[in-house]
Design an enzyme around this catalytic site. Structure first.
Site, PDB file in Angstrom:
ATOM      1  N   GLY A  27       0.930  -1.158   0.014  1.00 26.92           N
ATOM      2  CA  GLY A  27       0.032   0.161  -0.016  1.00 26.92           C
ATOM      3  C   GLY A  27       0.856   1.250  -0.106  1.00 26.92           C
ATOM      4  O   GLY A  27       2.240   1.279  -0.285  1.00 26.92           O
ATOM      5  N   LEU A  29       0.290   3.777  -2.292  1.00 27.88           N
ATOM      6  CA  LEU A  29       0.950   3.656  -3.670  1.00 27.88           C
ATOM      7  C   LEU A  29       1.316   4.766  -4.302  1.00 27.88           C
ATOM      8  O   LEU A  29       0.748   5.992  -4.036  1.00 27.88           O
ATOM      9  CB  LEU A  29      -0.354   2.953  -4.589  1.00 27.88           C
ATOM     10  CG  LEU A  29      -0.950   1.659  -3.920  1.00 27.88           C
ATOM     11  CD1 LEU A  29      -2.054   1.318  -4.670  1.00 27.88           C
ATOM     12  CD2 LEU A  29       0.131   0.520  -3.630  1.00 27.88           C
ATOM     13  N   GLU A  31       3.739   6.347  -7.991  1.00 26.73           N
ATOM     14  CA  GLU A  31       3.785   5.905  -9.516  1.00 26.73           C
ATOM     15  C   GLU A  31       4.605   4.795  -9.688  1.00 26.73           C
ATOM     16  O   GLU A  31       4.423   4.044 -10.764  1.00 26.73           O
ATOM     17  CB  GLU A  31       4.394   6.889 -10.175  1.00 26.73           C
ATOM     18  CG  GLU A  31       4.595   6.870 -11.644  1.00 26.73           C
ATOM     19  CD  GLU A  31       3.226   6.673 -12.191  1.00 26.73           C
ATOM     20  OE1 GLU A  31       3.205   6.134 -13.227  1.00 26.73           O
ATOM     21  OE2 GLU A  31       2.173   7.173 -11.897  1.00 26.73           O
ATOM     22  N   HIS A  33       4.427   1.900  -8.108  1.00 26.33           N
ATOM     23  CA  HIS A  33       3.604   0.762  -7.908  1.00 26.33           C
ATOM     24  C   HIS A  33       2.604   0.565  -9.078  1.00 26.33           C
ATOM     25  O   HIS A  33       2.181  -0.195  -9.817  1.00 26.33           O
ATOM     26  CB  HIS A  33       2.452   0.824  -6.952  1.00 26.33           C
ATOM     27  CG  HIS A  33       3.299   0.755  -5.322  1.00 26.33           C
ATOM     28  ND1 HIS A  33       3.354   1.900  -4.810  1.00 26.33           N
ATOM     29  CD2 HIS A  33       3.766  -0.344  -4.667  1.00 26.33           C
ATOM     30  CE1 HIS A  33       4.182   1.351  -3.557  1.00 26.33           C
ATOM     31  NE2 HIS A  33       4.264   0.112  -3.693  1.00 26.33           N
ATOM     32  N   GLN A  57       7.624  -9.442   8.221  1.00 29.43           N
ATOM     33  CA  GLN A  57       8.973  -9.125   7.431  1.00 29.43           C
ATOM     34  C   GLN A  57       9.661  -8.033   8.323  1.00 29.43           C
ATOM     35  O   GLN A  57      10.364  -7.344   7.703  1.00 29.43           O
ATOM     36  CB  GLN A  57       8.805  -8.863   6.074  1.00 29.43           C
ATOM     37  CG  GLN A  57       7.928  -7.362   5.595  1.00 29.43           C
ATOM     38  CD  GLN A  57       7.425  -7.419   4.126  1.00 29.43           C
ATOM     39  OE1 GLN A  57       6.871  -8.368   3.766  1.00 29.43           O
ATOM     40  NE2 GLN A  57       8.090  -6.529   3.543  1.00 29.43           N
ATOM     41  N   GLN A 150      14.990  -9.042  -3.165  1.00 32.30           N
ATOM     42  CA  GLN A 150      13.845  -9.569  -3.026  1.00 32.30           C
ATOM     43  C   GLN A 150      13.362 -10.120  -4.440  1.00 32.30           C
ATOM     44  O   GLN A 150      12.893 -11.313  -4.371  1.00 32.30           O
ATOM     45  CB  GLN A 150      12.762  -8.473  -2.654  1.00 32.30           C
ATOM     46  CG  GLN A 150      11.489  -8.838  -2.505  1.00 32.30           C
ATOM     47  CD  GLN A 150      10.599  -7.726  -2.042  1.00 32.30           C
ATOM     48  OE1 GLN A 150      10.301  -7.481  -0.888  1.00 32.30           O
ATOM     49  NE2 GLN A 150       9.621  -7.126  -3.179  1.00 32.30           N
ATOM     50  N   VAL A 173      11.187   3.052 -10.876  1.00 33.94           N
ATOM     51  CA  VAL A 173      10.862   4.415 -11.457  1.00 33.94           C
ATOM     52  C   VAL A 173      11.538   5.187 -10.371  1.00 33.94           C
ATOM     53  O   VAL A 173      11.391   5.187  -9.095  1.00 33.94           O
ATOM     54  CB  VAL A 173       9.312   4.335 -11.168  1.00 33.94           C
ATOM     55  CG1 VAL A 173       8.656   5.793 -11.613  1.00 33.94           C
ATOM     56  CG2 VAL A 173       8.630   3.363 -12.098  1.00 33.94           C
ATOM     57  N   LEU A 181      11.668   6.095  -6.205  1.00 33.17           N
ATOM     58  CA  LEU A 181      10.290   6.213  -5.884  1.00 33.17           C
ATOM     59  C   LEU A 181      10.092   5.013  -4.415  1.00 33.17           C
ATOM     60  O   LEU A 181      10.489   3.844  -4.770  1.00 33.17           O
ATOM     61  CB  LEU A 181       9.177   6.044  -6.499  1.00 33.17           C
ATOM     62  CG  LEU A 181       9.144   7.186  -7.740  1.00 33.17           C
ATOM     63  CD1 LEU A 181       7.697   7.251  -8.308  1.00 33.17           C
ATOM     64  CD2 LEU A 181       9.304   8.630  -6.865  1.00 33.17           C
TER      65      LEU A 181
END
Length: 277
Positions: A27, A29, A31, A33, A57, A150, A173, A181
């Protein structure tokens, strides 16, 4: 866009679908995402997104409680994307029983870099991704290259468990000043936000040195670490590794694809970034 909370509702919505493309998120969120959602729509249909802040995590001294939760804003933004179902379970929905079964990545990949500085992190990631994959059963899942380690771990997990899911990598991005981001960028003060692009610039300097033929990686990495420390950062690592397995490269007479990865704290905010070389 349909919003579902329970695994039962999700499976009802996806019954009969065999080309599902999946984008798991926590969540808040941005750009970055949304670029994953758009890439997902090029690889499958329907597109399913999930929003779940995964307690497993987060370490005991990490920011689980203050991790930004902006569900209503996220829903409004997702309405503009080609998302068929948003799976937004509560902890009780996804973990109706204590999650005693866990997925542990191998130490040679999961115990280094982020795994060293965030013990248990990748166990939590693998466990929740495995459970989400079981719920959604996608043909394709999209993960961003910003979380490079990851991405590699999830891809290898899917391969070793023979999951019928192709893991697609999405490019990082960045803002106009080069900062990758991240949902955690909102924790930066105005002064820290102005300084934050220095991490990407440092990676670019490392990348440039390697491309120019400098093979003294230890010196390159030390110079990068020292430059961040001098500017008030608290770096965990700046390293050049093989793209294939994140192990130390042997550059004597070889030409292997490399990546430079970094993690550093600016104020109270920990930022990560990487660049392929």
């Amino acid at each position: 866009m349909k919003i579902v909370r329970s695994i039962h509702e999700l499976r009802d919505q996806l019954r009969g679908q065999n080309r599902t493309a999946f984008v798991p998120t926590m969540g808040n969120l941005h750009e970055g995402h949304f670029s994953l959602m758009r890439l997902a729509s090029q690889h499958g249909d329907p597109v399913v997104a999930s929003i779940f802040v995964n307690r497993l995590q987060f370490g005991p001294n990490e920011d689980f409680d203050k991790y930004p939760r902006t569900l209503q804003h996220d829903i409004e933004k997702l309405q503009e994307e080609n998302v068929y179902v948003l799976f937004a379970p509560t902890e009780r929905d996804l973990y109706p029983q204590p999650q005693e079964y866990r997925v542990d990545p191998p130490q040679d990949l999961g115990g280094i870099l982020e795994g060293e500085f965030r013990p248990g992190f990748f166990q939590g990631v693998c466990t929740v991704v495995m459970k989400l994959m079981s719920c959604v059963q996608p043909r394709v899942a999209v993960f961003g290259k910003k979380d490079y380690q990851q991405l590699m771990i999830v891809r290898q997990m899917c391969n070793q468990f023979a999951l019928p899911t192709e893991v697609v990598a999405a490019e990082t991005v960045r803002d106009t000043d080069g900062l990758a981001l991240s949902s955690r960028n909102r924790f930066l003060s105005a002064a820290e936000r102005a300084e934050a692009p220095m991490l990407a610039r440092t990676l670019n300097r490392v990348r440039g040195a390697v491309l120019a033929g400098n093979r003294d990686l230890a010196s390159i990495e030390k110079e990068a670490l020292d430059s961040l420390v001098q500017r008030g950062w608290k770096p965990d690592y700046v390293v050049v590794r093989r793209r294939s397995n994140l192990l130390l490269p042997d550059l004597a007479g070889t030409d292997v694809p490399l990546v430079v990865l970094a993690a550093a704290r600016l104020g109270t905010t920990r930022l990560i970034d990487n660049l392929e070389i």
